[in-house]
Design a protein around this motif. Structure first.
Motif, PDB file in Angstrom:
ATOM      1  N   TYR A 155       0.863  -1.181   0.000  1.00 32.01           N
ATOM      2  CA  TYR A 155       0.000   0.000   0.000  1.00 32.01           C
ATOM      3  C   TYR A 155       0.903   1.235   0.000  1.00 32.01           C
ATOM      4  O   TYR A 155       2.109   1.120   0.208  1.00 32.01           O
ATOM      5  CB  TYR A 155      -0.910   0.016   1.228  1.00 32.01           C
ATOM      6  N   ASP A 156       0.314   2.373  -0.187  1.00 33.12           N
ATOM      7  CA  ASP A 156       1.111   3.610  -0.228  1.00 33.12           C
ATOM      8  C   ASP A 156       1.867   3.836   1.079  1.00 33.12           C
ATOM      9  O   ASP A 156       3.011   4.287   1.074  1.00 33.12           O
ATOM     10  CB  ASP A 156       0.216   4.825  -0.517  1.00 33.12           C
ATOM     11  N   SER A 157       1.214   3.516   2.204  1.00 36.64           N
ATOM     12  CA  SER A 157       1.809   3.865   3.501  1.00 36.64           C
ATOM     13  C   SER A 157       2.338   2.668   4.280  1.00 36.64           C
ATOM     14  O   SER A 157       2.958   2.839   5.333  1.00 36.64           O
ATOM     15  CB  SER A 157       0.773   4.597   4.362  1.00 36.64           C
ATOM     16  N   GLU A 158       2.087   1.449   3.801  1.00 30.75           N
ATOM     17  CA  GLU A 158       2.517   0.263   4.546  1.00 30.75           C
ATOM     18  C   GLU A 158       2.488  -0.960   3.636  1.00 30.75           C
ATOM     19  O   GLU A 158       1.895  -0.937   2.556  1.00 30.75           O
ATOM     20  CB  GLU A 158       1.593   0.018   5.748  1.00 30.75           C
ATOM     21  N   ASN A 159       3.119  -2.025   4.099  1.00 30.09           N
ATOM     22  CA  ASN A 159       3.084  -3.323   3.414  1.00 30.09           C
ATOM     23  C   ASN A 159       2.551  -4.341   4.407  1.00 30.09           C
ATOM     24  O   ASN A 159       3.150  -4.552   5.458  1.00 30.09           O
ATOM     25  CB  ASN A 159       4.479  -3.707   2.924  1.00 30.09           C
ATOM     26  N   ARG A 160       1.417  -4.950   4.078  1.00 34.07           N
ATOM     27  CA  ARG A 160       0.697  -5.755   5.073  1.00 34.07           C
ATOM     28  C   ARG A 160       0.987  -7.248   4.964  1.00 34.07           C
ATOM     29  O   ARG A 160       1.139  -7.793   3.861  1.00 34.07           O
ATOM     30  CB  ARG A 160      -0.809  -5.547   4.932  1.00 34.07           C
TER      31      ARG A 160
END
Length: 503
Positions: free
Chosen positions: A166-171
């Motif tokens: 994601y733009d703000s994190e990697n899940r």
């Protein structure tokens, strides 16, 4: 069983009577189940109309707010099978041209959510991902992904790998299950309850990962979270035997006991106290952009369960009252129409008391609604009608190993099957008086599996308990509902993460 063997079994903390049954299972095998038909749309599989889908998605959240809701996620296994081809490449001569799988992985390395982590691991080793790509050093990249000196993905569980960027994190999948739970598993007290079954060596890592993401989710959603864990119980392990069915003895003289497959998790499920329990595998998650369909159908199958369960409970309470005859007629309709059950051929010849007793037994059971997707050639069990010993027919999820493909009728039914099981369940495990069922009483121990393995260079036979959604739930009332294929996106190999659904 001789005294020496019995003593050894007890010394290892296992029950001799249980082990004796297991050894007999090796000797006698398991019978095939008698299929009467495949479950297909209109004949065992419900296809929800747009109106029904809208109704359930509208009514379910209000009902769920009054209930204890838990999402149960089997998450024990290591991810090593995801990387089987990469391990083979690592053990080989490093010739990328010989491994199309590894070539695809290397050429698309920038598309994986773990790209930045992998680059950082290589930089810690004095290199970088781009440098390795420029130099054609594919082995170094793969080693940094799999080995403990790098990211250690080869020994981590799937739930802790970076799946989605994601733009703000990697899940990780663990985080995705929390996010997904916020959409349909919000129960009493505005609380999302998630239960992971994990391996002992991974539990602390799961707790650390969840601790990092929970505060952000709580703040963003305003919801409460309760995350719990359990481990597959040692007491559910099964004895391994030699090819002649004698107990497999290790070099140190101890008996070999092995984890007994996902059916062993019935013990863990039995410990969950809830009104509704969703079950979904750890690797079947998608990014937020396509979670909507999953959310709608999860609410729909839960809404259907609650609607049918209410009718079952009314019928059972009525049969306990002075209006037993009237409610027995209602119970028959609930069984045949709402649950879709098929009565034995001699049902009409039974006395009123016999009919009441029969229907009470049939209705007073755990209930599950299982999503089914159209068969696209994926491996896995399928939905079938089977013949019960009392003459009735029930809906079951069967694995291929449970079907006698040498029997022409069974083979015909198997080939006519249109859907398969993606492990998309919602379960009602309380009875009409509010008590939790003892789920152990509703499994069919004649539906286990025998597989051939090896250890220390010696062949052995291993025993799996009845599968969690197969024989472990054979005595449940079952409803099948067709769900869209987009709701089923498992990750079996690392390159599955390159599919559009995971990008």
């Amino acid at each position: 069983m001789d005294a020496g063997l019995k003593a050894k079994i007890m010394d290892q903390g296992m029950d001799p009577d249980t082990v004796a049954v297991q050894i007999n299972s090796f000797k006698n095998g398991f019978p095939f189940l008698k299929i009467t038909a495949p479950a297909i749309p209109g004949e065992g599989i419900r296809v929800l109309s747009e109106e029904e889908l809208a109704r359930y998605t509208n009514t379910y959240p209000q009902k769920a707010a009054q209930l204890e809701v838990v999402k149960f996620v089997p998450a024990s296994g290591a991810a090593s099978r995801m990387f089987k081809d990469l391990f083979s490449f690592l053990d080989g001569d490093g010739d990328l041209a010989k491994s199309g799988f590894t070539q695809k992985f290397i050429n698309n390395s920038g598309k994986f959510a773990f790209y930045a982590d992998l680059d950082a691991a290589l930089k810690a080793q004095g290199s970088s991902l781009q440098a390795c790509l420029d130099e054609g050093d594919s082995k170094k990249i793969v080693a940094a992904l799999l080995d403990e000196e790098g990211l250690g993905y080869g020994s981590l569980p799937k739930g802790l790998l970076r799946f989605h960027a994601y733009d703000s994190e990697n899940r990780t999948p663990a985080q995705e299950h929390l996010v997904e739970g916020m959409q349909y598993a919000v129960g009493k007290g505005n609380t999302v309850k998630i239960h992971f079954t994990v391996s002992p060596e991974h539990e602390e890592k799961f707790k650390a990962e969840i601790a990092k993401v929970l505060p952000v989710l709580k703040t963003a959603s305003g919801l409460n979270f309760e995350v719990s864990y359990s481990q597959q119980k040692k007491s559910t392990d099964t004895i391994a035997v030699n090819m002649d069915n004698s107990p497999f003895v290790e070099d140190d003289g101890s008996l070999l006991f092995r984890p007994a497959g996902h059916g062993a998790l019935l013990d863990n499920l039995n410990d969950i106290q809830a009104d509704l329990i969703f079950i979904k595998n750890i690797d079947n998650v998608v990014p937020d952009r396509i979670k909507g369909t999953t959310k709608d159908y999860k609410m729909a199958i839960a809404g259907l369960l609650l609607e049918v369960q209410e009718k079952v409970f009314q019928a059972l309470k009525g049969m306990d009252s002075e209006y037993v005859d009237a409610y027995t007629e209602k119970a028959e309709k609930v069984f045949t129409e709402d649950l879709g059950g098929r009565l034995p051929g001699d049902f009409d010849t039974k006395s009123p008391q016999e009919k009441t007793a029969f229907l009470k037994t049939k209705l007073n059971r755990p209930i599950r609604v299982c999503g089914m997707v159209k068969n696209t050639g994926e491996p896995g069990g399928g939905p079938f009608w089977i013949q019960e010993s009392d003459g009735s027919q029930s809906l079951q999820i069967l694995e291929t190993a449970q079907i006698d493909l040498n029997d022409p009728d069974s083979k015909e039914h198997f080939q006519a099957s249109t859907h398969f099981n993606p492990v998309d369940l919602v379960c009602g495990t309380r009875d009409y008086q509010g008590n939790s069922f003892d789920l152990m009483k509703f499994r069919d121990m004649q539906t286990g599996f025998i597989t051939e393995k090896s250890k220390s260079g010696r062949d052995l036979k291993a025993l799996e308990l009845p599968g969690l959604w197969n024989g472990a739930m054979a005595g449940w009332n079952t409803l099948f509902v067709e769900v869209p294929l987009i709701t089923f996106n498992p990750v079996k190999t690392v390159n599955d993460l390159l599919r559009d659904e995971h990008q």
